[in-house]
Every structure is written in structure tokens, then in C-alpha cells.
Design an enzyme around this catalytic site. Structure first.
Site, PDB file in Angstrom:
ATOM      1  N   CYS A 237       0.831  -1.205   0.000  1.00  0.00           N
ATOM      2  CA  CYS A 237       0.000   0.000   0.000  1.00  0.00           C
ATOM      3  C   CYS A 237       0.869   1.260   0.000  1.00  0.00           C
ATOM      4  O   CYS A 237       1.655   1.473  -0.904  1.00  0.00           O
ATOM      5  CB  CYS A 237      -0.968  -0.047   1.184  1.00  0.00           C
ATOM      6  SG  CYS A 237      -2.333   1.130   1.089  1.00  0.00           S
ATOM      7  N   ALA A 238       0.772   2.090   1.006  1.00  0.00           N
ATOM      8  CA  ALA A 238       1.570   3.316   1.070  1.00  0.00           C
ATOM      9  C   ALA A 238       3.024   3.043   1.430  1.00  0.00           C
ATOM     10  O   ALA A 238       3.911   3.843   1.103  1.00  0.00           O
ATOM     11  CB  ALA A 238       0.968   4.272   2.094  1.00  0.00           C
TER      12      ALA A 238
END
Length: 199
Positions: free
Chosen positions: A102-103
């Protein structure tokens, strides 16, 4: 083989707990690690987890691999934890498995230089914010890094994934590296999971 999974306040629950669960199903030793001096860490959707150890004990544990979940502000909180970032860089330096979802690839891995020259994926659009997370040296830290639109990417011992919907694939790819193809397939079949694409 011991795999550490980092937990910081604001972590994405699916991205953090799925690798812990699947890796343990495969027989791997997994350490859950709080990025603060308390074992209680609360995710971005209010789920609180009690970790095995705190980040101050991570260097002594010397894990063979490390997993960085995403979620915001979870990934930013990992990036702000010097001991956690040092541990990620150390695992990479020793040739261990580094995984982020994800991030986290853009927020945590980019600032360590781990993405340099690698294929990777992350949450859509996060790659555009690398200057914010890496500072003035962002271009040299990420030189040759190639962002793809794939859900999960394996490049050597680096595993990255795009978001919570890819947590299953991410976890199975980790099992492949840690315990082999047969172990990954056993966990996949036992969990009635989708077939896993080759990477």
C-alpha cells in the site's frame, strides 16, 4: 527463518494481520513488532493488536525478513520511527526479504534506497509523493525504480503490493520466498484462496 511484521498506530489491519496469519500457517516464525515502547498498537479502523515485542528489541532479534504494512498514518508512523527504518535497511543490507504494501513502499522503503533499480508497486498515486517522504535526495534514492500497475510484484527478495485487496497475494508470495512453492500452495488450498499468478 524469522519474519518481523511492523505495527505502528494507524496501520491497515488487513495488510498487517494477513501476512502474520498466512506466514504462521506455513510454519514460519513471525514476530509482531510495535514501533513504539508499548505493545498495544491501534489500526486505522480501531482494531488494537498486542505485539510480541517492541521496536527497541528488534535489532537483537535480527529477523531474516521484515514486512511493512501500509495504511495512513500507519506507514508515516513507521517512517518516523528511526529504529524501524534502520531495521528495514539492515535486513535489506543482509540480503533478507523486505516486503511492503500500500503506502509503505513509497513512504518507508523509498527513503532507504531499497527501491533503487527495482520493479515495485504501491497504492495508486503514492509514488508521486516520494519527494515528500524522501526529501531532496528522492531522485537518487529511487533512481531506476520502476513502478508498475500490478497488484503484487516480486523483484528478488523485494515484495510489494498495491493495497488491502492484494494482501492475500502479498502474503502468499512471502510464503513462496520463506518456505517454498509447496508451502504456499498448501496454505492457498487450505484457505480456499484464488490461484496465485506467477511473478
Amino acid at each position: 527463518m524469522t519474519i518481523a511484521v511492523l505495527f505502528a498506530d494507524g496501520f491497515e489491519e488487513v495488510e498487517a494481520v494477513t501476512p502474520v496469519d498466512y506466514l504462521r500457517r506455513s510454519g514460519a516464525t513471525v514476530l509482531t513488532v510495535s514501533c513504539k515502547e508499548s505493545n498495544a498498537v491501534t489500526g486505522s479502523h480501531g482494531v488494537t493488536v498486542l505485539t510480541d515485542i517492541c521496536v527497541s528489541d528488534l535489532a537483537e532479534a535480527a529477523p531474516d525478513g521484515i514486512v511493512v504494512p501500509g495504511g495512513m498514518p500507519g506507514a508515516a508512523n513507521v517512517a518516523a520511527c528511526e529504529a524501524a527504518v534502520t531495521a528495514v535497511a539492515d535486513v535489506h543490507r543482509r540480503g533478507g526479504i523486505v516486503a511492503a504494501i500500500c503506502a509503505a513502499p513509497a513512504v518507508v522503503l523509498a527513503k532507504t534506497g531499497i527501491l533503487r533499480g527495482k520493479r515495485y508497486t504501491c497504492y495508486p498515486g503514492m509514488e508521486q509523493r516520494m519527494p515528500e517522504w524522501c526529501g531532496a535526495e528522492w531522485q537518487s534514492l529511487t533512481a531506476g525504480a520502476r513502478k508498475t500497475d500490478e497488484r503484487c510484484v516480486v523483484d528478488g527478495t523485494l515484495v510489494t503490493a498495491a493495497g488491502p485487496g492484494a494482501a492475500e497475494e502479498f502474503s502468499l508470495q512471502l510464503i513462496r520466498l520463506v518456505a517454498g512453492e509447496a508451502a504456499a500452495e498448501k496454505v492457498r488450498i487450505g484457505g480456499v484462496m484464488r490461484p496465485l499468478c506467477q511473478s
